[in-house]
Scaffold this motif. Structure first.
Motif, mmCIF file in Angstrom:
data_model
loop_
_atom_site.group_PDB
_atom_site.id
_atom_site.type_symbol
_atom_site.label_atom_id
_atom_site.label_comp_id
_atom_site.label_asym_id
_atom_site.label_seq_id
_atom_site.Cartn_x
_atom_site.Cartn_y
_atom_site.Cartn_z
ATOM 1 N N GLU A 81 -30.956 -15.315 -31.257
ATOM 2 C CA GLU A 81 -29.898 -16.240 -30.849
ATOM 3 C C GLU A 81 -30.300 -17.117 -29.676
ATOM 4 O O GLU A 81 -29.689 -18.161 -29.436
ATOM 5 C CB GLU A 81 -28.608 -15.478 -30.515
ATOM 6 N N TYR A 82 -31.332 -16.721 -28.940
ATOM 7 C CA TYR A 82 -31.774 -17.523 -27.799
ATOM 8 C C TYR A 82 -33.067 -18.276 -28.106
ATOM 9 O O TYR A 82 -33.678 -18.848 -27.212
ATOM 10 C CB TYR A 82 -31.952 -16.623 -26.572
ATOM 11 N N ARG A 132 -8.378 -24.599 -24.584
ATOM 12 C CA ARG A 132 -7.938 -23.301 -25.065
ATOM 13 C C ARG A 132 -8.920 -22.278 -24.526
ATOM 14 O O ARG A 132 -9.988 -22.625 -24.013
ATOM 15 C CB ARG A 132 -7.890 -23.249 -26.601
ATOM 16 N N LEU A 133 -8.569 -21.009 -24.657
ATOM 17 C CA LEU A 133 -9.437 -19.950 -24.166
ATOM 18 C C LEU A 133 -10.779 -19.969 -24.894
ATOM 19 O O LEU A 133 -10.822 -20.027 -26.128
ATOM 20 C CB LEU A 133 -8.738 -18.612 -24.371
ATOM 21 N N GLN A 134 -11.882 -19.951 -24.148
ATOM 22 C CA GLN A 134 -13.228 -19.917 -24.724
ATOM 23 C C GLN A 134 -14.048 -18.832 -24.037
ATOM 24 O O GLN A 134 -13.963 -18.661 -22.819
ATOM 25 C CB GLN A 134 -13.937 -21.262 -24.565
ATOM 26 N N ALA A 135 -14.851 -18.128 -24.829
ATOM 27 C CA ALA A 135 -15.695 -17.063 -24.297
ATOM 28 C C ALA A 135 -17.154 -17.383 -24.574
ATOM 29 O O ALA A 135 -17.505 -17.784 -25.683
ATOM 30 C CB ALA A 135 -15.326 -15.721 -24.941
ATOM 31 N N SER A 136 -17.984 -17.216 -23.565
ATOM 32 C CA SER A 136 -19.428 -17.415 -23.741
ATOM 33 C C SER A 136 -20.158 -16.203 -23.176
ATOM 34 O O SER A 136 -19.630 -15.467 -22.342
ATOM 35 C CB SER A 136 -19.885 -18.699 -23.039
ATOM 36 N N TYR A 137 -21.381 -16.024 -23.630
ATOM 37 C CA TYR A 137 -22.160 -14.853 -23.232
ATOM 38 C C TYR A 137 -23.247 -15.268 -22.254
ATOM 39 O O TYR A 137 -24.180 -15.990 -22.605
ATOM 40 C CB TYR A 137 -22.782 -14.203 -24.474
ATOM 41 N N ASP A 138 -23.118 -14.822 -21.018
ATOM 42 C CA ASP A 138 -24.153 -15.017 -20.005
ATOM 43 C C ASP A 138 -25.051 -13.790 -20.055
ATOM 44 O O ASP A 138 -24.876 -12.847 -19.292
ATOM 45 C CB ASP A 138 -23.499 -15.195 -18.637
ATOM 46 N N LEU A 192 -16.724 -28.515 -19.576
ATOM 47 C CA LEU A 192 -17.469 -28.604 -20.826
ATOM 48 C C LEU A 192 -17.025 -27.503 -21.782
ATOM 49 O O LEU A 192 -16.471 -26.489 -21.370
ATOM 50 C CB LEU A 192 -18.975 -28.464 -20.558
ATOM 51 N N SER A 193 -17.303 -27.703 -23.062
ATOM 52 C CA SER A 193 -17.046 -26.657 -24.049
ATOM 53 C C SER A 193 -18.076 -25.554 -23.884
ATOM 54 O O SER A 193 -19.281 -25.816 -23.857
ATOM 55 C CB SER A 193 -17.121 -27.247 -25.459
ATOM 56 N N ASN A 194 -17.600 -24.323 -23.758
ATOM 57 C CA ASN A 194 -18.497 -23.171 -23.590
ATOM 58 C C ASN A 194 -18.115 -22.057 -24.558
ATOM 59 O O ASN A 194 -17.950 -20.904 -24.169
ATOM 60 C CB ASN A 194 -18.438 -22.669 -22.147
ATOM 61 N N GLU A 195 -17.981 -22.411 -25.818
ATOM 62 C CA GLU A 195 -17.630 -21.427 -26.831
ATOM 63 C C GLU A 195 -18.902 -20.747 -27.330
ATOM 64 O O GLU A 195 -19.825 -21.410 -27.793
ATOM 65 C CB GLU A 195 -16.900 -22.104 -27.996
ATOM 66 N N PHE A 196 -18.957 -19.441 -27.227
ATOM 67 C CA PHE A 196 -20.099 -18.597 -27.601
ATOM 68 C C PHE A 196 -21.282 -18.789 -26.669
ATOM 69 O O PHE A 196 -21.816 -17.831 -26.137
ATOM 70 C CB PHE A 196 -20.520 -18.828 -29.061
ATOM 71 N N ALA A 197 -21.746 -20.016 -26.463
ATOM 72 C CA ALA A 197 -22.924 -20.273 -25.630
ATOM 73 C C ALA A 197 -22.548 -21.183 -24.469
ATOM 74 O O ALA A 197 -21.706 -22.074 -24.607
ATOM 75 C CB ALA A 197 -24.031 -20.913 -26.461
ATOM 76 N N ILE A 198 -23.193 -20.966 -23.328
ATOM 77 C CA ILE A 198 -22.910 -21.781 -22.150
ATOM 78 C C ILE A 198 -23.553 -23.155 -22.311
ATOM 79 O O ILE A 198 -24.729 -23.274 -22.657
ATOM 80 C CB ILE A 198 -23.430 -21.084 -20.882
ATOM 81 N N LEU A 208 -23.576 -17.757 -34.168
ATOM 82 C CA LEU A 208 -22.807 -18.811 -33.517
ATOM 83 C C LEU A 208 -23.315 -19.110 -32.112
ATOM 84 O O LEU A 208 -23.235 -20.254 -31.651
ATOM 85 C CB LEU A 208 -21.324 -18.425 -33.492
ATOM 86 N N ILE A 209 -23.856 -18.111 -31.427
ATOM 87 C CA ILE A 209 -24.502 -18.367 -30.139
ATOM 88 C C ILE A 209 -25.696 -19.282 -30.349
ATOM 89 O O ILE A 209 -25.864 -20.296 -29.650
ATOM 90 C CB ILE A 209 -24.928 -17.050 -29.463
ATOM 91 N N TYR A 210 -26.537 -18.952 -31.316
ATOM 92 C CA TYR A 210 -27.716 -19.774 -31.622
ATOM 93 C C TYR A 210 -27.308 -21.205 -31.977
ATOM 94 O O TYR A 210 -27.859 -22.174 -31.436
ATOM 95 C CB TYR A 210 -28.506 -19.155 -32.784
ATOM 96 N N LEU A 211 -26.343 -21.354 -32.876
ATOM 97 C CA LEU A 211 -25.937 -22.684 -33.341
ATOM 98 C C LEU A 211 -25.331 -23.513 -32.209
ATOM 99 O O LEU A 211 -25.590 -24.728 -32.119
ATOM 100 C CB LEU A 211 -24.937 -22.553 -34.493
#
Length: 360
Positions: A314-315, A166-172, A76-82, A252-255
Motif C-alpha cells: 500500500e505504500y 465529513r469525517l475522514q480517517a487516514s493511517y499515519d 485537504l482530503s485525507n481519506e485512507f491516506a494522508i 484504498l490506501i495505495y490508490l
C-alpha cells in the motif's frame, strides 16, 4: 421490517463495543491557531530542499532536518491516506524511547544554540520581531508548544481523524505527522488498523453524527475525543469477511496515495477504482453492522479475487499494482455469478434508506 433512518440510528446506537474499548488512547491534535512560530512552508517544486519559507520573516530559512516533521493540513482530503501538505512543523523536542507512549523533553536554549544553530537563529529572530515588553529570550518557554500532549505519540502508528466536509480517517503508519484540529487514535491491537480505518471511512459511518447530534454531545464544526470514544465497533463473525475488508482498505490506501500525486489527466482512472473498492467495502461493513446475511457466493467471488499480502504494497509507488487492481475489478465484474448474487429485501431496504437520506 421497513428500515427507516431512525431504525438504523437506533440499531447503531445500541452497539455495546466502542472505539474506546479497542484503543490505548484517543486524543486531540493541536489547535490550528496554535504555535505559529513552528510552522513553515515548503519551497515550490522541491520538497527535499533544506530551505523553507518562513511566513513570519518573509524569506527562506534553513532548519536542521532532525527537528522537522510533516504537517497534516485538515483543509485537504485525507481519506485512507494522508494528503501531503505544503507545510512542515518544527519540534524543538527530543522524543525518547520506542514504546507506544513516548517520553519527551524540550531542548533548552543553550542546547539548541549548540546542536541546532540554524533553528535557534530562526526562533530568536522571530521572537525578537514579535516579542512583548519584558519577554525573555533565554528560556525554552519562548518556543515551547502550548499543547504538548500529542508528543506522547510521535513516531507511534495511529489513525488520524479530520472533519473535511465529513469525517475522514487516514493511517499515519510511521506516526510522525503533526496535525491540527483532528483526533489521533492509537489502537491496542496493531493488526486491526486497516479494518477500523475502513469502518471510519464507510458510508454507514455518516449516520453516526446523527446519533451525536441527537444526544447533543458535539457541535457541527469540531471533533472531540469524548465523541469518537463512543463510536460503535463491530467485527465480522466470518474471518474471510474481515480479511476482505482489511485488504480492500490497503488497496484504498495505495490508490489514494497514488491519486494525491497523480497528474490531472490520470485522476479519473484512480477515482473509478477508489469508488469500486470503497463500494465493495461499504457493502461488507453494512452487512457486518446490521444484516449479516450477504449471499455466500458474493463473498466467495470476492475472496477468489481480492488477494491479501504480507508485503506493505500500500505504500509502494509501483504502477504495476494499479494494473493488478484494475484486473481484479475486471475479474469480479466479469464473473458470470457476480450479477446473479442476491441481496435480501432487508439489505436492499437499508441501502435505499441510506441513499434517500444522502448517506450512501
Amino acid at each position: 421490517m421497513f428500515w427507516s433512518k431512525d431504525n438504523i440510528i437506533e440499531r447503531l446506537s445500541k452497539i455495546p463495543r466502542t472505539l474506546e474499548d479497542i484503543s490505548i488512547d484517543i486524543f486531540e491534535g493541536m489547535p490550528s491557531t496554535n504555535d505559529f512560530i513552528h510552522k513553515v512552508n515548503l519551497p515550490r517544486g522541491d520538497s527535499t530542499n533544506a530551505s523553507y519559507i518562513c511566513r513570519d520573516l518573509l524569506r527562506s530559512v534553513n532548519i536542521e532536518q532532525e527537528l522537522m516533521y510533516p504537517y497534516m493540513d485538515d483543509s485537504l482530503s485525507n481519506e485512507f491516506a494522508i494528503n501531503s501538505s505544503q507545510y512542515r512543523f518544527m519540534l524543538p523536542y527530543e522524543i525518547l524511547g520506542s514504546n507506544v507512549r513516548k517520553e519527551y523533553r524540550i531542548f533548552q536554549p543553550e542546547e539548541m544554540k549548540t546542536r541546532f544553530p540554524m533553528a535557534y537563529k530562526r526562533l530568536m529572530e522571530i521572537k525578537r520581531k514579535f516579542r512583548t515588553e519584558g519577554e525573555e529570550l533565554d528560556s525554552a518557554d519562548c518556543y515551547r508548544l502550548k499543547n504538548e500532549s500529542f508528543l506522547r505519540y510521535i513516531n507511534t502508528p495511529k489513525i488520524i481523524i479530520t472533519n473535511h466536509y465529513r469525517l475522514q480517517a487516514s493511517y499515519d503508519f510511521a506516526g510522525n505527522y503533526v496535525f491540527a484540529d483532528g483526533i489521533g487514535i492509537v489502537l491496542g491491537d496493531p493488526t486491526i488498523y486497516h479494518y477500523v480505518i475502513a469502518v471510519l471511512n464507510s458510508s454507514i459511518s455518516r449516520v453516526f453524527p446523527e446519533i451525536w447530534n441527537r444526544e447533543k454531545v458535539r457541535d457541527n464544526s469540531n471533533l472531540y475525543p469524548k465523541v469518537l470514544k463512543r463510536f460503535p465497533i463491530v467485527f465480522p463473525e466470518c474471518g474471510t469477511v474481515e480479511t476482505l475488508i482489511n485488504t480492500i482498505s490497503r488497496y484504498l490506501i495505495y490508490l489514494n496515495i497514488q491519486k494525491h500525486t497523480a497528474k490531472v489527466y490520470s485522476l479519473s482512472s484512480y477515482q473509478r477504482l477508489i469508488e469500486f473498492y470503497k463500494r465493495i467495502a461499504d457493502l461488507l461493513i453494512l452487512d457486518t453492522y446490521i444484516t449479516n446475511d450477504l449471499d455466500p457466493r458474493f463473498i466467495e467471488i470476492l475472496a477468489e479475487n481480492i488477494a491479501s499480502s504480507e508485503d506493505e504494497f500500500e505504500y509502494s509507488n509501483d504502477m504495476s499494482l494499479l494494473i493488478a487492481l484494475q484486473e481484479i475489478k475486471k475479474n469480479i465484474l466479469g464473473n458470470p455469478d457476480f450479477r446473479k448474487c442476491k441481496f435480501s429485501n432487508e439489505f436492499t431496504n437499508i441501502l435505499a434508506t441510506l441513499k434517500n437520506n444522502g448517506v450512501w
